[in-house]
Scaffold this active site. Structure first.
Site, PDB file in Angstrom:
ATOM      1  N   LEU A  97       3.522   4.690   2.699  1.00  0.00           N
ATOM      2  CA  LEU A  97       2.254   4.414   3.370  1.00  0.00           C
ATOM      3  C   LEU A  97       2.323   2.985   3.861  1.00  0.00           C
ATOM      4  O   LEU A  97       2.859   2.104   3.169  1.00  0.00           O
ATOM      5  CB  LEU A  97       1.067   4.561   2.408  1.00  0.00           C
ATOM      6  CG  LEU A  97       0.582   5.958   2.016  1.00  0.00           C
ATOM      7  CD1 LEU A  97      -0.583   5.847   1.037  1.00  0.00           C
ATOM      8  CD2 LEU A  97       0.171   6.766   3.237  1.00  0.00           C
ATOM      9  N   ASP A  98       1.796   2.719   5.048  1.00  0.00           N
ATOM     10  CA  ASP A  98       1.743   1.353   5.540  1.00  0.00           C
ATOM     11  C   ASP A  98       0.969   0.478   4.557  1.00  0.00           C
ATOM     12  O   ASP A  98       0.081   0.960   3.841  1.00  0.00           O
ATOM     13  CB  ASP A  98       1.060   1.285   6.906  1.00  0.00           C
ATOM     14  CG  ASP A  98       1.867   1.973   7.999  1.00  0.00           C
ATOM     15  OD1 ASP A  98       3.097   2.098   7.833  1.00  0.00           O
ATOM     16  OD2 ASP A  98       1.264   2.367   9.017  1.00  0.00           O
ATOM     17  N   ARG A  99       1.268  -0.783   4.560  1.00  0.00           N
ATOM     18  CA  ARG A  99       0.632  -1.708   3.613  1.00  0.00           C
ATOM     19  C   ARG A  99      -0.896  -1.654   3.695  1.00  0.00           C
ATOM     20  O   ARG A  99      -1.586  -1.682   2.679  1.00  0.00           O
ATOM     21  CB  ARG A  99       1.126  -3.133   3.884  1.00  0.00           C
ATOM     22  CG  ARG A  99       0.615  -4.158   2.891  1.00  0.00           C
ATOM     23  CD  ARG A  99       1.234  -5.518   3.148  1.00  0.00           C
ATOM     24  NE  ARG A  99       0.775  -6.490   2.170  1.00  0.00           N
ATOM     25  CZ  ARG A  99       1.174  -7.757   2.126  1.00  0.00           C
ATOM     26  NH1 ARG A  99       2.048  -8.194   3.027  1.00  0.00           N
ATOM     27  NH2 ARG A  99       0.717  -8.580   1.208  1.00  0.00           N
TER      28      ARG A  99
END
Length: 327
Positions: free
Chosen positions: A152-154
């Site tokens: 997942l993106d930050r």
């Protein structure tokens, strides 16, 4: 020597066999877990120099180890200074470790699912000393198998799956490749999107700018990408949508919503700066993209495992504010 026992610093080469417990784990993660107290930079150095061998072959940090393979580990001497620094650094993250433990949505002998908070990277690197997986491992017993199943993106929050066995990791990866893991996201988009649903089919290609920043664009030369958007709620100048990934490309929902003309609110890379600033001034301080649910039809369960992740407080407050404006 088995890979389940604590590792002893040594002055001789060690040859050890990979057990079923570690099957499928990345080499760098395996060594980070085995060589407690050894600085991460040292571990990557011995891999890069070819001092670590898997079945007598040079390997990369991303190489996955498998049961029955023989791993060569070069002489490692105790680094008291590096070990002390590692402990001090970990002490500074105790609040994060506690928060992650409270964010566990589901756990059994096979896997665990965490409602990842926005702003936390899933793994260390690129200037980030400790990510979700490192913090999680630090809170568990030595030798525990914990591997990220996906990314997942930050700045994206929500369902994050971690495998606790190599066999489960492999099955989950097969599930993802076959499109069997159904993942739904909720996103707040800029503008009122008409219609009930929209299937965006636009190939995506990764690019790297001169600054080194990674960015994804719609391109004919890109990989096939499909996202199904369903409008859940419309506000004065925003739309809450459900996004179902039919393919799993980097930044897919973010770029497809931008391509459709309705970028995600709070997205500093693909969104509208003026809209982001306006919502920031109103107290909304993150990207509104949340992995809200997933379905896992795995062989160890009688029926698909269904997981739901609630929105965080900042997201709920944002929606409450928008609903008030609609009245």
């Amino acid at each position: 020597m088995t890979d389940k026992t604590p590792f002893q610093h040594h002055s001789k080469v060690v040859q050890e066999q990979i057990s079923e417990h570690a099957d499928g784990q990345r080499l760098d993660n395996y060594l980070l877990n085995r060589l407690k107290g050894v600085p991460k930079s040292k571990i990557y150095q011995i891999i890069r120099k070819g001092e670590v061998r898997l079945d007598k072959k040079r390997v990369k940090p991303s190489t996955r180890v498998h049961e029955g393979q023989t791993l060569r580990i070069p002489p490692i001497r105790k680094d008291d200074e590096g070990e002390a620094k590692g402990k001090i650094k970990l002490d500074k993250h105790q609040a994060q470790i506690k928060a992650i433990s409270k964010a566990i949505l589901y756990e059994d002998d096979y896997l665990l699912v965490i409602n990842k908070p926005a702003g936390l990277a899933v793994h260390g690197g690129s200037g980030i000393s400790l990510g979700l997986i490192e913090l999680l491992r630090a809170s568990r017993d030595e030798g525990s198998f914990l591997e990220l199943v996906h990314r997942l993106d930050r700045e994206t929050s929500g369902c994050m799956v971690i495998a606790k066995k190599g066999s489960v990791l492999r099955e989950l990866h097969r599930l993802i490749r076959d499109g069997g893991m159904e993942k739904h996201y909720q996103a707040l988009l800029s503008g009122r999107w008409k219609g009930a649903s929209h299937l965006i089919e636009a190939p995506l290609q990764k690019n790297t700018l001169q600054s080194g920043e990674r960015i994804v664009r719609v391109s004919r030369e890109g990989k096939e990408s499909k996202t199904l958007f369903k409008v859940l709620e419309r506000f004065k100048d925003a739309s809450l949508v459900d996004a179902l990934l039919l393919t799993g490309r980097t930044h897919q929902i973010r770029v497809h919503s931008q391509y459709a003309g309705f970028p995600i609110i709070g997205d500093e890379k693909y969104g509208y700066p003026d809209v982001n600033q306006r919502f920031h001034n109103l107290g909304f301080n993150r990207m509104f993209l949340h992995a809200c649910s997933l379905s896992l039809p795995l062989s160890m369960y009688d029926k698909p495992l269904e997981i739901l992740a609630p929105l965080d407080e900042n997201m709920e407050q944002c929606l409450t504010m928008l609903r008030a404006q609609n009245d």
